[in-house]
Design a protein around this motif. Sequence first.
Motif, PDB file in Angstrom:
ATOM      1  N   PHE A 205      -4.544  -3.010   1.190  1.00  0.00           N
ATOM      2  CA  PHE A 205      -4.582  -3.385  -0.404  1.00  0.00           C
ATOM      3  C   PHE A 205      -5.966  -3.226  -1.040  1.00  0.00           C
ATOM      4  O   PHE A 205      -6.010  -2.911  -2.425  1.00  0.00           O
ATOM      5  CB  PHE A 205      -4.825  -5.065  -0.541  1.00  0.00           C
ATOM      6  CG  PHE A 205      -4.440  -5.634  -2.336  1.00  0.00           C
ATOM      7  CD1 PHE A 205      -3.160  -5.717  -2.429  1.00  0.00           C
ATOM      8  CD2 PHE A 205      -5.577  -6.597  -2.612  1.00  0.00           C
ATOM      9  CE1 PHE A 205      -3.393  -6.000  -4.137  1.00  0.00           C
ATOM     10  CE2 PHE A 205      -5.834  -6.194  -3.729  1.00  0.00           C
ATOM     11  CZ  PHE A 205      -4.385  -6.234  -4.593  1.00  0.00           C
TER      12      PHE A 205
ATOM     13  N   ALA B 174       3.339  -4.729   1.741  1.00  0.00           N
ATOM     14  CA  ALA B 174       2.428  -4.375   0.914  1.00  0.00           C
ATOM     15  C   ALA B 174       3.161  -3.481   0.046  1.00  0.00           C
ATOM     16  O   ALA B 174       3.630  -3.370  -1.537  1.00  0.00           O
ATOM     17  CB  ALA B 174       1.242  -4.384   0.951  1.00  0.00           C
TER      18      ALA B 174
ATOM     19  N   ASN C 174       3.571  -3.441   7.820  1.00  0.00           N
ATOM     20  CA  ASN C 174       2.970  -5.058   6.583  1.00  0.00           C
ATOM     21  C   ASN C 174       4.363  -4.296   5.577  1.00  0.00           C
ATOM     22  O   ASN C 174       4.876  -3.263   5.307  1.00  0.00           O
ATOM     23  CB  ASN C 174       1.656  -4.870   6.207  1.00  0.00           C
ATOM     24  CG  ASN C 174       1.457  -3.234   5.416  1.00  0.00           C
ATOM     25  OD1 ASN C 174       1.913  -2.990   4.946  1.00  0.00           O
ATOM     26  ND2 ASN C 174      -0.241  -3.938   5.377  1.00  0.00           N
TER      27      ASN C 174
ATOM     28  N   SER D 163       0.289   2.411   0.086  1.00  0.00           N
ATOM     29  CA  SER D 163       0.064   1.345   1.217  1.00  0.00           C
ATOM     30  C   SER D 163       0.985   1.801   2.220  1.00  0.00           C
ATOM     31  O   SER D 163       0.901   0.921   3.479  1.00  0.00           O
ATOM     32  CB  SER D 163       1.149  -0.039   0.408  1.00  0.00           C
ATOM     33  OG  SER D 163       0.368  -1.558   0.113  1.00  0.00           O
TER      34      SER D 163
END
Length: 149
Positions: free
Chosen positions: A48, A5, A3, A42
Amino acid sequence: MNNSAWLMWLGVALAMAAVEAVTVDFVFIMLALGALAGAIASYFGADFVISAPIAVAVAVGLLFTLRPMLRRRLRPTRDNTDIGPRSVVGQTGFVVEPVSESQGLVKVHGDLWSARTDVRMTLPLGSPVHVIDLQGATLLVDPTTTERR
């Protein structure tokens, strides 16, 4: 690490750092460091739900620990900002020539100044005085109980 993020957190950190560059109040830099902590969490795989509390905890911790130290260290105090003739306001000295409501002479930090007082009495030679104002080149003084050093 599939990801991205952490890139969002990094963007938030950079935006906060940019705002800090304008405000210079050491608030947004602490928020930026919190966002950077969220980005690191992250990057290493934290969701999150985990990285947000980390970011908040770091930012709040820095706001209450590092920010006050930085402000004390990097911001001048009020006493340090007065330079020149205005720097004698608030200081103590002693009478060199009797000081009345219209004239007199005092010594403050080794410098001689013309002086006057608002009290309805003449301050005798050697009396300690407190400088309460500077009016032109004349000090406005009040008697004080501080002994001459």
